[in-house]
Design a protein around this motif. Sequence first.
Motif, short mmCIF file in Angstrom:
data_model
loop_
_atom_site.label_atom_id
_atom_site.label_comp_id
_atom_site.label_asym_id
_atom_site.label_seq_id
_atom_site.Cartn_x
_atom_site.Cartn_y
_atom_site.Cartn_z
N VAL A 129 19.16 102.12 -43.74
CA VAL A 129 18.82 101.40 -44.78
C VAL A 129 19.41 102.05 -46.12
O VAL A 129 18.83 103.34 -46.58
CB VAL A 129 17.37 101.26 -45.02
N LYS A 130 20.04 101.40 -46.86
CA LYS A 130 20.55 101.98 -48.40
C LYS A 130 19.84 100.98 -49.37
O LYS A 130 20.32 99.76 -49.42
CB LYS A 130 21.97 102.05 -48.35
N THR A 131 18.94 101.45 -50.03
CA THR A 131 18.47 100.78 -51.35
C THR A 131 19.49 99.99 -52.07
O THR A 131 19.08 98.70 -52.73
CB THR A 131 17.59 101.52 -52.13
N LYS A 132 20.63 100.56 -52.46
CA LYS A 132 21.67 99.92 -53.26
C LYS A 132 22.59 98.80 -52.61
O LYS A 132 23.49 98.40 -53.21
CB LYS A 132 22.21 101.00 -53.87
N ASP A 133 22.42 98.67 -51.25
CA ASP A 133 23.13 97.88 -50.39
C ASP A 133 22.79 96.36 -50.72
O ASP A 133 21.91 95.84 -50.62
CB ASP A 133 22.97 97.95 -48.88
N LYS A 134 23.87 95.80 -51.39
CA LYS A 134 23.55 94.27 -51.83
C LYS A 134 23.36 93.39 -50.71
O LYS A 134 22.85 92.32 -50.91
CB LYS A 134 24.73 93.91 -52.82
N LEU A 135 23.84 93.75 -49.72
CA LEU A 135 23.78 92.87 -48.45
C LEU A 135 22.67 93.17 -47.58
O LEU A 135 22.48 92.68 -46.52
CB LEU A 135 25.17 92.98 -47.68
N LEU A 136 21.60 94.03 -48.00
CA LEU A 136 20.61 94.49 -47.13
C LEU A 136 19.65 93.39 -46.85
O LEU A 136 19.23 93.23 -45.64
CB LEU A 136 19.63 95.77 -47.85
N VAL A 137 19.64 92.53 -47.69
CA VAL A 137 18.51 91.32 -47.58
C VAL A 137 19.24 90.24 -46.40
O VAL A 137 18.65 90.17 -45.35
CB VAL A 137 18.19 90.50 -48.72
N SER A 138 20.52 90.29 -46.48
CA SER A 138 21.11 89.31 -45.34
C SER A 138 21.04 90.04 -44.17
O SER A 138 21.07 89.46 -43.06
CB SER A 138 22.72 89.30 -45.79
N HIS A 139 21.36 91.34 -43.99
CA HIS A 139 21.36 91.97 -42.79
C HIS A 139 19.95 91.83 -42.06
O HIS A 139 19.68 91.83 -41.05
CB HIS A 139 21.69 93.64 -42.94
N VAL A 140 19.08 91.99 -43.01
CA VAL A 140 17.63 92.21 -42.36
C VAL A 140 16.98 90.97 -42.12
O VAL A 140 16.51 90.54 -40.84
CB VAL A 140 16.61 92.85 -43.55
N VAL A 141 17.74 89.72 -42.62
CA VAL A 141 17.14 88.56 -42.49
C VAL A 141 17.83 88.08 -41.16
O VAL A 141 17.18 87.35 -40.09
CB VAL A 141 17.52 87.35 -43.57
N GLN A 142 19.15 88.68 -40.99
CA GLN A 142 19.84 88.30 -39.83
C GLN A 142 19.04 88.75 -38.55
O GLN A 142 18.90 88.01 -37.50
CB GLN A 142 21.27 88.64 -39.87
N GLU A 143 18.59 90.14 -38.68
CA GLU A 143 17.84 90.58 -37.47
C GLU A 143 16.58 89.81 -37.30
O GLU A 143 16.07 89.59 -36.02
CB GLU A 143 17.47 91.81 -37.76
N ILE A 144 15.80 89.40 -38.34
CA ILE A 144 14.80 88.47 -38.09
C ILE A 144 15.25 87.30 -37.40
O ILE A 144 14.41 86.78 -36.47
CB ILE A 144 13.80 88.25 -39.26
N HIS A 145 16.10 86.77 -37.95
CA HIS A 145 16.46 85.35 -37.12
C HIS A 145 16.99 85.76 -35.53
O HIS A 145 16.30 84.73 -34.95
CB HIS A 145 17.88 84.88 -37.91
#
Length: 450
Positions: free
Chosen positions: A318-334
């Motif tokens: 997890v990198k707080t500056k990763d702009k794609l972090l939300v997309s990655h996390v949402v994909q894992e939830i999906h």
Amino acid sequence: MEDRVRYICKRSVVSTKPVEQGKLYRFSVLDYIMEPNHIRLVYYYRSSKIRELGEITKVLRESLAHTLNCYPIITGRLVKEIDGTEEKDQDLNRQWKVRSNDAGVRMVEARATGTVDEWLRSVNREEELKLVHWEEMYRLPYYWSTFYVQVTEFESGGLAIGLSCSHLLADPVCAMMFIRAWADLTMTRSMMAPPLYHPLPPRRFTNHRLSNNNQLLSHYIKSCALTAQPSNVTEDRVVTVTLMFPDPLVRVGENEPGISTFEVLAGLFWICVSQAKGKNNELMDMSLCLDVRKLLRLDKSYFGNCMVYQKVHYSKPVKTKDKLLVSHVVQEIHNTTKRLDYDTVMDLIEWLSSNNNPISNGSDLVCTNLENMVNSRPMMFEKDFVLSHVSCYVEGPVAGGGQVIVLPSRSGEGPMSRVVMVSLPQREMVKVLENELLQSFSPVLLMENQ
């Protein structure tokens, strides 16, 4: 602060038709594991005219009595039974049933100062819970009402309807369906979707073995064995904030087909709450609370607990500056929600048939999906009462280390907009609300129950 709520009386409301005396309603394994928890709902209605105080309460009391004709499980009382013998005690070797009788539900009548809009602009969590009466069961369960209704009229216009119930009998979907049935009957003299009482799907009589890689089952095996309090219990008081998100799907951008608004919001708060708890290089534990009526091929009017808690695992750095972090996390939830299917849930139900200790989500953040509790028909009790806001609380060990409840938005907002209730310790809530990632989704603060 001056107490703005004044209680008038508490009475029992019984159904207008005699019930089948002595009939027993048995609970499912999904019911039993929710016993230590309870639910509170508050529905706020604006009014276009000032009525004489007590007038609408009388109307609602009468329509409630008619509504209860279809809800004998609500008007009955808890007993414990073994070998066909009822016992009015709390022997742990026996299991709860509901014995049908004419005991009815408890209804509290109250008054509040000002208008609904004035209340919503200044209410805190402690005050809001005064609009939804609840009593814990003590020594006499046979006299204890599992459901409580509170009708609060605002002296300068408006109405609040509170419903509280034991989670043993119903999940939030059931509780909301009951309010809708009551509203329909009050408004139209008919109930559009009466409740259905029947068992969960029967056990599979095949050589089917419980799957070793069933993450849903693994979570329950661990959670039902928990007896200790969550490790991060804090003395900081819990506060609740309600936010409206205009369209979270737009903010995330192009995603895989099928991504839901709930999954986006669950991912967003998973990151923000984790950071508020000081976890900058990893995500905290999180469980999703999901309705599985459709997966189990049950009618949407099925009455009983039919929501499960699914753990989500995110093992990537997890990198707080990763702009794609939300997309990655949402994909894992999906991906996690997609793995839920009929056999996965049936594995859980069959395991619970011999292991139905109460579930505890420990220190998990719990994200509950109620975004589908929307209907083409407005939920109105009378024409001049317009639904303004809904609050939902789930209280007890199942609540975990914080709650995020995703609800439909008010009528008139966009189809992808959602209302989110967040409950956290106060210091963590301040950090969440200041989080730049959260602010980038342009949330609108509806209520700050601090």
